[in-house]
Design a protein around this motif. Structure first.
Motif, PDB file in Angstrom:
ATOM      1  N   MET A  15       1.115  -1.075  -0.095  1.00  0.00           N
ATOM      2  CA  MET A  15       0.002   0.129  -0.057  1.00  0.00           C
ATOM      3  C   MET A  15       0.908   1.211   0.143  1.00  0.00           C
ATOM      4  N   PRO A  16       0.824   1.988  -1.007  1.00  0.00           N
ATOM      5  CA  PRO A  16       1.834   3.413  -1.183  1.00  0.00           C
ATOM      6  C   PRO A  16       1.240   4.298  -0.043  1.00  0.00           C
ATOM      7  N   ARG A  17       2.317   5.033   0.157  1.00  0.00           N
ATOM      8  CA  ARG A  17       2.151   5.955   1.465  1.00  0.00           C
ATOM      9  C   ARG A  17       2.610   7.327   0.884  1.00  0.00           C
ATOM     10  N   LEU A  18       1.902   8.373   1.162  1.00  0.00           N
ATOM     11  CA  LEU A  18       2.213   9.595   0.767  1.00  0.00           C
ATOM     12  C   LEU A  18       2.452  10.449   2.071  1.00  0.00           C
ATOM     13  N   LEU A  19       3.600  11.170   2.398  1.00  0.00           N
ATOM     14  CA  LEU A  19       4.013  11.992   3.535  1.00  0.00           C
ATOM     15  C   LEU A  19       3.884  13.502   3.082  1.00  0.00           C
ATOM     16  N   HIS A  20       3.124  14.190   3.345  1.00  0.00           N
ATOM     17  CA  HIS A  20       2.732  15.564   3.068  1.00  0.00           C
ATOM     18  C   HIS A  20       3.260  16.695   4.027  1.00  0.00           C
ATOM     19  N   LEU A  21       4.297  17.333   3.595  1.00  0.00           N
ATOM     20  CA  LEU A  21       4.817  18.403   4.702  1.00  0.00           C
ATOM     21  C   LEU A  21       4.320  19.706   4.116  1.00  0.00           C
ATOM     22  N   ASP A  22       3.771  20.617   4.925  1.00  0.00           N
ATOM     23  CA  ASP A  22       3.841  22.026   4.513  1.00  0.00           C
ATOM     24  C   ASP A  22       4.525  22.892   5.529  1.00  0.00           C
ATOM     25  N   SER A  23       5.227  24.016   5.027  1.00  0.00           N
ATOM     26  CA  SER A  23       6.086  24.861   5.976  1.00  0.00           C
ATOM     27  C   SER A  23       5.662  26.304   5.676  1.00  0.00           C
ATOM     28  N   SER A  24       4.912  26.678   4.887  1.00  0.00           N
ATOM     29  CA  SER A  24       4.714  28.013   4.768  1.00  0.00           C
ATOM     30  C   SER A  24       3.955  28.723   5.808  1.00  0.00           C
ATOM     31  N   ALA A  25       4.496  29.881   6.195  1.00  0.00           N
ATOM     32  CA  ALA A  25       3.951  30.580   7.238  1.00  0.00           C
ATOM     33  C   ALA A  25       2.486  31.176   6.972  1.00  0.00           C
ATOM     34  N   ARG A  26       2.055  31.044   5.720  1.00  0.00           N
ATOM     35  CA  ARG A  26       1.061  31.736   5.183  1.00  0.00           C
ATOM     36  C   ARG A  26      -0.386  30.686   5.566  1.00  0.00           C
ATOM     37  N   THR A  27      -1.444  31.166   5.795  1.00  0.00           N
ATOM     38  CA  THR A  27      -2.425  29.994   5.826  1.00  0.00           C
ATOM     39  C   THR A  27      -3.047  29.632   4.445  1.00  0.00           C
ATOM     40  N   GLN A  28      -3.127  30.678   3.576  1.00  0.00           N
ATOM     41  CA  GLN A  28      -3.343  30.609   2.287  1.00  0.00           C
ATOM     42  C   GLN A  28      -2.011  31.115   1.376  1.00  0.00           C
ATOM     43  N   SER A  29      -1.448  30.084   0.633  1.00  0.00           N
ATOM     44  CA  SER A  29      -0.278  30.482  -0.093  1.00  0.00           C
ATOM     45  C   SER A  29      -0.100  29.855  -1.238  1.00  0.00           C
ATOM     46  N   HIS A  30       0.561  30.237  -2.229  1.00  0.00           N
ATOM     47  CA  HIS A  30       0.848  29.524  -3.576  1.00  0.00           C
ATOM     48  C   HIS A  30       1.484  28.232  -3.351  1.00  0.00           C
ATOM     49  N   THR A  31       2.235  27.864  -2.364  1.00  0.00           N
ATOM     50  CA  THR A  31       2.851  26.696  -1.971  1.00  0.00           C
ATOM     51  C   THR A  31       2.016  25.750  -1.428  1.00  0.00           C
ATOM     52  N   ARG A  32       1.051  26.035  -0.408  1.00  0.00           N
ATOM     53  CA  ARG A  32      -0.112  25.418  -0.130  1.00  0.00           C
ATOM     54  C   ARG A  32      -0.798  24.673  -1.339  1.00  0.00           C
ATOM     55  N   GLU A  33      -1.288  25.805  -2.271  1.00  0.00           N
ATOM     56  CA  GLU A  33      -1.885  25.621  -3.136  1.00  0.00           C
ATOM     57  C   GLU A  33      -1.214  24.250  -4.138  1.00  0.00           C
TER      58      GLU A  33
END
Length: 218
Positions: free
Chosen positions: A1-19
């Motif tokens: 079963m494949p597993r994806l680890l998703h890390l966010d580090s943007s200081a903005r709640t809404q950001s282009h990186t998070r998008e």
């Protein structure tokens, strides 16, 4: 079963990186309905910076030639080391159990966010290998730091992560998807580059969709 680890580090709640990160994760999960998904927001729940006890664990790993992560607890001996290991162990296990690691890494002051660097420090031990793991790094930058751009020599975001992931973890399978010139949305001096930013965002989103499908296919 494949597993994806998703890390966010943007200081903005809404950001282009998070998008970009959310888009990749959604497409990956659509293509892998049987897959596992683990999410960690490093900006909202930051990992502590490492301390002396963490370094003493690394010293023992080196001195006793302990290279298998399953044996790392053998190097944890003092009360202070046990406290440090209680922080590092769950973060490390998430990384080791992942088939794909999705890293949201915006550029801050030419480099990566401190929250992401703190996580990297917590999960990085001597002579580690993550061979077989795929890394996808998504991010956004206020200006343009692409090859040939005037500010390209000041780019320590993608170059650092590429060199670190390849140099320490031994992984060449690292993909970078970036939205450029996001400051054109707020900086009047960059207003003439707004069209270039929008084209960059559109291209990055399209690349995310294509890459999520490729990474999800055996």
């Amino acid at each position: 079963m494949p597993r994806l680890l998703h890390l966010d580090s943007s200081a903005r709640t809404q950001s282009h990186t998070r998008e970009l990160g959310a888009r990749f994760a959604a497409r990956w999960r659509e293509a892998r309905p049987d897959g596992d998904y683990v999410y960690r927001d490093l900006a909202r729940q930051p990992a502590p910076v490492i301390g002396e006890a963490w370094t003493s664990i690394c010293d023992t790993l080196l001195a006793e030639q302990i290279t298998d992560p399953a044996d790392y607890p053998c190097a944890v001996r003092t009360p202070a080391e046990r406290e440090a290991w209680a922080i590092a162990e769950p973060l490390l296990n998430e990384l080791l159990e992942a088939d794909v690691v999705l890293v949201g890494a915006p550029m801050y002051n030419f480099g990566i966010p401190a929250a992401l660097k703190a996580w990297i420090d917590q999960v990085t031990f001597p002579r580690m290998s993550l061979t077989g793991t795929s890394f996808v790094v998504v991010g956004a930058r206020g200006g343009s730091y692409a090859e040939g751009a005037p500010r390209a020599p000041y780019e320590y975001q993608e170059s650092y992560l590429r060199d670190f992931i390849a140099g320490h973890f031994g992984i060449d399978d690292v993909q970078f998807l970036t939205t450029e010139l996001v400051n054109a949305l707020v900086d009047p001096l960059l207003s003439d580059l707004l069209g270039t930013h929008r084209a960059s965002r559109t291209a990055a989103l399209a690349e995310v969709d294509a890459l999520a499908e490729r990474v999800s296919t055996p």
